[in-house]
Scaffold this motif. Structure first.
Motif: not given
Length: 227
Positions: A43, A75, A79, A95
């Motif tokens: 990411f 996401h 995070r 995921l």
């Protein structure tokens, strides 16, 4: 609120705020199972590409592609939760996708035993939020749009309450952690505003079959425990 140092360095629509918002950005990963560290690293790497390209940023804000919608709604809050809860970088994260009944599943060891944590993510947004978001990114914030923006801000915390109730209606059979995300535009990145909402949210909702419920402010990656 869980007390952690703030990662934000600016407010409003400054580039510093954009950097904070986009720090974990990554298109939906084809690799569904990986270490938490790999998830975060991927990411962070992809965020540099989006931050450096204003056209990509515009597409990200406007949800021009399914991947951008997934980034914003799932996401980024995920995070924030992984970092704020100090989940081990060696833990495994899977995921979810359209074929799955979850957004993420984290597996880690506790006292020598394997433990799984299923995470459900939902975004709390007022009605018509996408219209204001589009006007903002296109530089078309008329007086009417400013009035609408003000109405949306005043609607909180009810969008959060509605989001939690809708998730309860899913009647999941297993225990899950529920993350309810809200943007910095709606919180004004102000802890006092968020903390003023929490008693109303707690009074109007319940823990139900979730193991924990958190409010996630995505601009600063701050999480607030609701139940």
């Amino acid at each position: 609120m869980l007390n952690y140092p703030s990662e934000a360095t600016g407010g409003g629509n400054s580039w510093s705020t954009m950097l904070v918002l986009l720090a974990p950005v990554q298109h939906p990963l084809r690799i569904r199972l990986m270490k938490v560290k790999e998830f975060l690293d991927r990411f962070n790497e992809e965020s540099q590409r989006i931050v450096s390209d204003i056209f990509e940023y515009s597409k990200f804000i406007l949800h021009k592609d399914r991947k951008y919608k997934t980034i914003r709604e799932e996401h980024i809050p995920l995070r924030a939760y992984l970092v704020r809860k100090d989940i081990s970088p060696d833990a495994e994260i899977e995921l979810g996708g359209e074929a799955h009944d979850f957004d993420a599943m984290v597996t880690y060891g506790v006292a020598g035993a394997e433990q799984k944590e299923i995470i459900e993510v939902v975004q709390a947004v007022p009605a018509g939020e996408h219209i204001v978001r589009q006007a903002l990114i296109q530089g078309e914030m008329s007086v009417e749009m400013r009035i609408e923006e003000s109405k949306q801000l005043n609607a909180f915390p009810w969008p959060i309450i509605d989001a939690i109730k809708k998730k309860h209606n899913k009647m999941y059979a297993d225990k899950r952690v529920l993350l309810v995300s809200v943007t910095g535009e709606h919180t004004l990145e102000d802890d006092e505003i968020i903390e003023s909402w929490i008693p109303d949210i707690q009074a109007a909702t319940m823990l139900g079959n979730f193991s924990e419920i958190y409010l996630v402010e995505t601009a600063r990656y701050i999480i607030f425990k609701i139940h």
